[in-house]
Motif scaffolding. Structure first.
Motif, PDB file in Angstrom:
ATOM      1  N   GLY A   1       0.802  -1.221   0.000  1.00 15.65           N
ATOM      2  CA  GLY A   1       0.000   0.000   0.000  1.00 15.65           C
ATOM      3  C   GLY A   1       0.833   1.269   0.000  1.00 15.65           C
ATOM      4  N   GLN A   2       2.045   1.197   0.528  1.00 18.31           N
ATOM      5  CA  GLN A   2       2.919   2.372   0.578  1.00 18.31           C
ATOM      6  C   GLN A   2       3.881   2.440  -0.604  1.00 18.31           C
ATOM      7  OE1 GLN A   2       4.765   1.888   4.409  1.00 18.31           O
ATOM      8  NE2 GLN A   2       3.000   2.721   5.505  1.00 18.31           N
ATOM      9  N   TRP A   3       3.964   1.373  -1.398  1.00 15.38           N
ATOM     10  CA  TRP A   3       4.910   1.327  -2.515  1.00 15.38           C
ATOM     11  C   TRP A   3       4.426   2.244  -3.637  1.00 15.38           C
ATOM     12  CZ3 TRP A   3       5.019  -2.524  -6.950  1.00 15.38           C
ATOM     13  CH2 TRP A   3       6.233  -2.441  -7.645  1.00 15.38           C
ATOM     14  N   PRO A   4       5.215   3.224  -4.058  1.00 16.05           N
ATOM     15  CA  PRO A   4       4.755   4.187  -5.073  1.00 16.05           C
ATOM     16  C   PRO A   4       4.601   3.578  -6.468  1.00 16.05           C
ATOM     17  CG  PRO A   4       7.042   4.615  -4.488  1.00 16.05           C
ATOM     18  CD  PRO A   4       6.550   3.548  -3.562  1.00 16.05           C
ATOM     19  N   MET A   5       5.177   2.426  -6.739  1.00 15.61           N
ATOM     20  CA  MET A   5       5.110   1.818  -8.066  1.00 15.61           C
ATOM     21  C   MET A   5       3.963   0.812  -8.214  1.00 15.61           C
ATOM     22  SD  MET A   5       7.549   3.356  -9.608  1.00 15.61           S
ATOM     23  CE  MET A   5       7.789   2.407 -11.083  1.00 15.61           C
ATOM     24  N   ARG A   6       3.141   0.656  -7.185  1.00 13.13           N
ATOM     25  CA  ARG A   6       2.072  -0.339  -7.248  1.00 13.13           C
ATOM     26  C   ARG A   6       1.028   0.072  -8.278  1.00 13.13           C
ATOM     27  NH1 ARG A   6       0.503   3.003  -3.326  1.00 13.13           N
ATOM     28  NH2 ARG A   6      -1.700   3.493  -3.157  1.00 13.13           N
ATOM     29  N   ARG A   7       0.388  -0.929  -8.840  1.00 11.96           N
ATOM     30  CA  ARG A   7      -0.741  -0.690  -9.735  1.00 11.96           C
ATOM     31  C   ARG A   7      -1.998  -0.836  -8.908  1.00 11.96           C
ATOM     32  NH1 ARG A   7      -0.077  -3.858 -15.276  1.00 11.96           N
ATOM     33  NH2 ARG A   7      -1.469  -2.248 -15.987  1.00 11.96           N
TER      34      ARG A   7
ATOM     35  N   GLY B   1     -14.980  -2.209 -24.984  1.00 13.40           N
ATOM     36  CA  GLY B   1     -14.144  -1.468 -25.920  1.00 13.40           C
ATOM     37  C   GLY B   1     -12.976  -0.741 -25.283  1.00 13.40           C
ATOM     38  N   GLN B   2     -12.892  -0.724 -23.958  1.00 20.17           N
ATOM     39  CA  GLN B   2     -11.802  -0.025 -23.291  1.00 20.17           C
ATOM     40  C   GLN B   2     -10.751  -1.012 -22.789  1.00 20.17           C
ATOM     41  OE1 GLN B   2     -12.765   3.127 -20.617  1.00 20.17           O
ATOM     42  NE2 GLN B   2     -14.680   3.616 -21.659  1.00 20.17           N
ATOM     43  N   GLU B   3      -9.617  -0.474 -22.417  1.00 20.41           N
ATOM     44  CA  GLU B   3      -8.482  -1.280 -21.962  1.00 20.41           C
ATOM     45  C   GLU B   3      -8.787  -1.944 -20.611  1.00 20.41           C
ATOM     46  OE1 GLU B   3      -5.609  -1.791 -23.700  1.00 20.41           O
ATOM     47  OE2 GLU B   3      -6.676  -0.746 -25.298  1.00 20.41           O
ATOM     48  N   PRO B   4      -8.014  -3.004 -20.249  1.00 20.43           N
ATOM     49  CA  PRO B   4      -8.243  -3.676 -18.959  1.00 20.43           C
ATOM     50  C   PRO B   4      -8.127  -2.749 -17.752  1.00 20.43           C
ATOM     51  CG  PRO B   4      -6.840  -5.016 -20.354  1.00 20.43           C
ATOM     52  CD  PRO B   4      -7.032  -3.706 -21.071  1.00 20.43           C
ATOM     53  N   LEU B   5      -7.198  -1.814 -17.782  1.00 17.66           N
ATOM     54  CA  LEU B   5      -7.122  -0.786 -16.746  1.00 17.66           C
ATOM     55  C   LEU B   5      -7.558   0.507 -17.414  1.00 17.66           C
ATOM     56  CD1 LEU B   5      -3.808  -1.630 -14.890  1.00 17.66           C
ATOM     57  CD2 LEU B   5      -6.143  -2.002 -14.103  1.00 17.66           C
ATOM     58  N   ALA B   6      -8.820   0.827 -17.273  1.00 17.73           N
ATOM     59  CA  ALA B   6      -9.416   1.927 -18.023  1.00 17.73           C
ATOM     60  C   ALA B   6      -9.373   3.233 -17.237  1.00 17.73           C
ATOM     61  CB  ALA B   6     -10.862   1.586 -18.383  1.00 17.73           C
ATOM     62  N   PRO B   7      -8.742   4.262 -17.806  1.00 22.15           N
ATOM     63  CA  PRO B   7      -8.756   5.569 -17.133  1.00 22.15           C
ATOM     64  C   PRO B   7     -10.110   6.238 -17.292  1.00 22.15           C
ATOM     65  CG  PRO B   7      -7.629   5.738 -19.231  1.00 22.15           C
ATOM     66  CD  PRO B   7      -7.996   4.285 -19.050  1.00 22.15           C
TER      67      PRO B   7
ATOM     68  N   GLU C   1     -12.232  10.119 -16.921  1.00 17.36           N
ATOM     69  CA  GLU C   1     -11.960  11.542 -17.097  1.00 17.36           C
ATOM     70  C   GLU C   1     -11.704  12.174 -15.750  1.00 17.36           C
ATOM     71  OE1 GLU C   1     -11.603  12.866 -20.049  1.00 17.36           O
ATOM     72  OE2 GLU C   1     -12.270  11.100 -21.107  1.00 17.36           O
ATOM     73  N   PRO C   2     -10.798  13.079 -15.580  1.00 14.53           N
ATOM     74  CA  PRO C   2      -9.730  13.411 -16.516  1.00 14.53           C
ATOM     75  C   PRO C   2      -8.717  12.281 -16.601  1.00 14.53           C
ATOM     76  CG  PRO C   2      -9.347  14.511 -14.433  1.00 14.53           C
ATOM     77  CD  PRO C   2     -10.686  13.799 -14.324  1.00 14.53           C
ATOM     78  N   GLU C   3      -7.843  12.350 -17.582  1.00  7.15           N
ATOM     79  CA  GLU C   3      -6.893  11.268 -17.854  1.00  7.15           C
ATOM     80  C   GLU C   3      -6.107  10.831 -16.630  1.00  7.15           C
ATOM     81  OE1 GLU C   3      -6.260   9.238 -20.518  1.00  7.15           O
ATOM     82  OE2 GLU C   3      -8.114  10.078 -21.278  1.00  7.15           O
ATOM     83  N   ASP C   4      -5.760  11.731 -15.754  1.00  8.77           N
ATOM     84  CA  ASP C   4      -4.978  11.370 -14.576  1.00  8.77           C
ATOM     85  C   ASP C   4      -5.856  10.987 -13.394  1.00  8.77           C
ATOM     86  OD1 ASP C   4      -2.647  13.981 -15.381  1.00  8.77           O
ATOM     87  OD2 ASP C   4      -2.592  11.860 -15.918  1.00  8.77           O
ATOM     88  N   GLY C   5      -7.145  10.857 -13.625  1.00 11.77           N
ATOM     89  CA  GLY C   5      -8.072  10.567 -12.544  1.00 11.77           C
ATOM     90  C   GLY C   5      -8.109   9.097 -12.180  1.00 11.77           C
ATOM     91  N   PRO C   6      -9.141   8.688 -11.463  1.00  5.93           N
ATOM     92  CA  PRO C   6      -9.250   7.302 -10.995  1.00  5.93           C
ATOM     93  C   PRO C   6      -9.312   6.310 -12.151  1.00  5.93           C
ATOM     94  CG  PRO C   6     -11.228   8.561 -10.468  1.00  5.93           C
ATOM     95  CD  PRO C   6     -10.261   9.495 -11.092  1.00  5.93           C
ATOM     96  N   ARG C   7      -8.876   5.087 -11.879  1.00  3.74           N
ATOM     97  CA  ARG C   7      -8.903   4.040 -12.900  1.00  3.74           C
ATOM     98  C   ARG C   7      -9.794   2.886 -12.455  1.00  3.74           C
ATOM     99  NH1 ARG C   7      -3.087   2.433 -14.895  1.00  3.74           N
ATOM    100  NH2 ARG C   7      -3.076   1.449 -12.867  1.00  3.74           N
ATOM    101  N   SER C   8     -10.364   2.202 -13.448  1.00  5.95           N
ATOM    102  CA  SER C   8     -11.206   1.036 -13.205  1.00  5.95           C
ATOM    103  C   SER C   8     -10.526  -0.213 -13.727  1.00  5.95           C
ATOM    104  CB  SER C   8     -12.543   1.170 -13.925  1.00  5.95           C
ATOM    105  OG  SER C   8     -13.327   2.171 -13.367  1.00  5.95           O
TER     106      SER C   8
END
Length: 181
Positions: free
Chosen positions: A34-40, A50-56, A58-65
């Motif tokens: 949870g503290q590792w900055p490189m975690r996905r 139609g979207q990618e497995p890790l879908a961003p 809006e906005p692009e830097d916002g939360p991901r699904s």
């Protein structure tokens, strides 16, 4: 809870000391991750055709699904579609003008626009069994793929659960006659 604490205590991390030697220290893996900055990580699980497995979002830097959509059931290839078109002609013989054209556009739209919400449903009715109504939807279901297509019966609509509808783009309700028994 005690077992979970024991498992966490048995998690070790390798640490390098000043002399260049490694040693093991007990650590809580979940806390470290949870503290590792490189975690996905993702903010939610969604179904986004139609979207990618890790879908961003809006906005692009916002939360991901994490996208539960598994892709189409097949890849498009060039070929002769005459038997398919003959089936559609057969299903719509005697139908009012424009019905077949509307139906073909209705069938194509969600494939051309993955994730589009359809505000309509199609009901094909015939006095005769074995005319090819279900066959059309099974062919279309192959395009969507097993993960995105369901066939249901009367009992599914009357049941207490609707898991058959989860993450589906196309549902064939075969031999459904009414909403009551």
């Amino acid at each position: 809870v005690q077992l979970q604490e024991e498992v966490q205590e048995l998690t070790y991390s390798r640490t390098l000391d000043k002399e260049g030697k490694f040693f093991l220290t007990k650590t809580n893996l979940a806390k470290e991750w949870g503290q590792w900055p490189m975690r996905r990580s993702v903010d939610k699980v969604d179904y986004l055709p139609g979207q990618e497995p890790l879908a961003p979002h809006e906005p692009e830097d916002g939360p991901r699904s994490f996208n539960m959509w598994q892709g189409w059931g097949c890849e498009p290839v060039e070929g002769d579609v005459t038997p398919f078109l003959e089936l559609v002609d057969h299903l719509f013989s005697g139908a009012e003008d424009g019905a077949k054209d509307w139906f073909m556009k209705w069938s194509a739209y969600p494939i051309q626009n993955p994730g589009a919400k359809m505000a309509t449903a199609v009901m094909l009715h015939s006095r005769h069994q074995g005319t090819g109504k279900s066959m059309f939807f099974h062919v279309l279901g192959r395009v969507y793929g097993k993960a995105n297509f369901s066939e249901i019966k009367q009992k599914h609509l009357q049941g207490d659960f609707n898991s058959w509808a989860a993450n589906k783009q196309l549902v064939l309700a075969d031999d459904v006659t009414s909403l009551s028994t």
